[in-house]
Enzyme design. Structure first.
Site, short mmCIF file in Angstrom:
data_model
loop_
_atom_site.label_atom_id
_atom_site.label_comp_id
_atom_site.label_asym_id
_atom_site.label_seq_id
_atom_site.Cartn_x
_atom_site.Cartn_y
_atom_site.Cartn_z
N SER A 238 0.98 -1.26 0.39
CA SER A 238 0.06 0.09 -0.06
C SER A 238 0.83 1.16 -0.28
CB SER A 238 -0.61 -0.12 1.18
OG SER A 238 -0.07 0.35 2.33
N LYS A 239 0.13 2.38 -0.31
CA LYS A 239 0.95 3.46 -0.15
C LYS A 239 2.17 3.91 1.25
CE LYS A 239 -0.68 6.89 -3.00
NZ LYS A 239 -3.45 7.46 -3.21
#
Ligand code: GLU
Length: 463
Positions: A238-239
């Site tokens: 994820s980010k």
């Protein structure tokens, strides 16, 4: 013989991310390897979240990776009438029916099932009610009530779902729009797909899609679900693990061949090889070597591959890419200057962005060269400045050619005369010409900078 056909079917609700790109690469490689067709289909039915900008960004990213498609892009938003025809066919053949149950009623049915300890689902109330189409009806698939839906996943092996777990799911919403699973199946049939490769987040859609194929009497394609990509902490990428968009890696200075090579290896292997050219991949790719467990994204390995490709890439192409990473005021008018700098940095840079940072001191005006304060304090001592002055004088007067050989000879004569070690002048010299304590080899750097710049910088640093 049927022609192998695969498709990449992104939803344009965001940029092309690492996981999507890897799926696209697998589909593309499989088609290329088998001399098949690779189709691009934009699944833009979610009108609120899909945007033309995102479609454009996804196409740019595919283009950057060199994933050329044979047909498409097709846009699902332009194919509604086709989906409605198929729904009509399913209703006419008795495989689907209109239902008037409201969402509240369906929720109540689910709750009742939950209370009985069963899987929450629609209870089939309108299944045999012969309801006519109307403004408030949805169309549901008449799904089998018993048995199992099974398939042999190309990556994960045999997978089986109990049909009782599935309900009569909706094919057409009250507003007339077809649902996601229906549109995907219609397109995959119409586009004659033989192999559906996608992320394993879609694995729960597959039994539903199989039921639609069966209701339509259509041949099933083969399905393969590739495992997701994890961050170094083994959680879904994820980010917070870093950039997810493929094009962010372009901006960071990764070459497309490194990205392609890296993403393929993330989940696919061939003996213990790491480096694969595009052609190697097309020759060697096979679904048999796709791993069935999740892989960890490792940016260090990507950077390692990138340095390899930077070393292999022709100077003129590197010059083009490097230019994109340089501040406009640093781009030299004389391109051949850039082409002389690159070989010095090619073996040292992990990314093109890093190369741009390393190239900066070659490209700034002498009077704008920034000095690292610590380096100045440590190396530009009064004694060192005296050496630099003498060196400047000698380089100005004693050298006919300003090349590595002549420089080396002149320096060796100088240190012998002064009875000093080269070490005594190396770092002061480096700081003077580059502003920093790390640079490519001193003599090659000086040769590329040229006499005028070297003298200006020596004078500035020793003054
Ligand atoms: N549109 C889906 C996605 O972006 C892909 C569906 C599929 O490949 O079947 O995740």
């Amino acid at each position: 013989m049927t022609t192998i056909a695969t498709r990449f079917a992104p939803s344009p609700t965001g940029y092309l991310h690492i996981g999507g790109a890897r799926t696209a690469i697998f589909c593309w490689l499989f088609a290329r390897k088998n001399k098949g067709r690779f189709i691009l289909r934009v699944e833009d039915t979610d009108q609120q979240r899909s945007t033309p900008e995102m479609t454009g960004a996804i196409l740019d990213a595919m283009n950057w990776l060199g994933l050329d498609c044979d047909e498409g892009p097709f846009f699902q938003s332009e194919r509604t009438s086709l989906y409605l025809e198929y729904i009509q066919k399913l209703v006419e053949s008795g495989n689907a029916y209109h239902c008037t149950c409201t969402p509240e009623e369906v929720e109540r049915m689910r709750e009742q099932a939950r209370q009985k300890g069963q899987k929450p689902k629609y209870n089939g109330q309108c299944r045999d009610a012969g309801i006519k189409p109307g403004p408030d009806t949805v169309v549901r698939l008449k799904a089998p009530l018993t048995g199992r839906t099974m398939f042999r996943d190309l990556v994960k092996g045999p997978i089986s779902f109990d049909n009782q777990e599935l309900d009569d799911f909706v094919l057409q919403r009250k507003d007339g729009s077809p649902t996601y699973n229906l549109a995907v199946v219609v397109d995959d049939i119409e586009m004659k797909m033989t192999h559906i490769l996608r992320g394993d987040d879609h694995i729960n859609n597959t039994p539903k899609q199989i039921l639609i194929y069966q209701a339509l009497g259509a041949d099933l394609p083969l399905f393969g679900h590739v495992p997701m990509i994890l961050g170094p902490d083994k959680k879904k990428l994820s980010k917070r693990h870093g950039a997810l968009s493929v094009m962010a890696y372009k901006e960071m200075g990764y070459l497309p061949e490194a990205m392609l090579n890296y993403l393929v290896r993330l989940g696919w292997s061939y003996q213990d090889e790491e480096i694969f050219s595009r052609q190697d991949l097309i020759e060697k790719f096979s679904l048999d070597n796709l791993g069935s467990s999740a892989c960890v994204f490792d940016v260090n390995k990507l950077t390692w591959l990138n340095s390899h490709y930077i070393k292999e890439t022709a100077i003129s192409r590197l010059a083009d890419i490097l230019t994109e990473h340089l501040a406009p005021e640093l781009i030299p008018n004389d391109r051949s200057y850039l082409e002389q700098i690159i070989p010095l940095l090619q073996t040292r840079a992990g990314t093109m962005q890093e190369m741009a940072e390393m190239a900066e001191f070659f490209l700034v005006e002498d009077t704008n060269l920034a000095f690292d304060n610590k380096a100045v304090a440590k190396f530009l001592t009064p004694e060192a400045k005296e050496y630099l002055k003498e060196i400047a004088f000698r380089l100005d007067n004693n050298l006919n050619e300003f090349d590595q050989n002549s420089l080396e000879q002149e320096f060796s004569a100088y240190i012998q005369e002064k009875k000093i070690k080269f070490k005594a002048i190396a770092q002061p010299l480096r700081v003077a010409i580059s502003g920093k304590t790390a640079s490519p080899g001193l003599f090659e750097t000086m040769e590329v900078l040229g006499r005028e710049k070297v003298l200006n910088r020596l004078k500035r640093a020793s003054g």
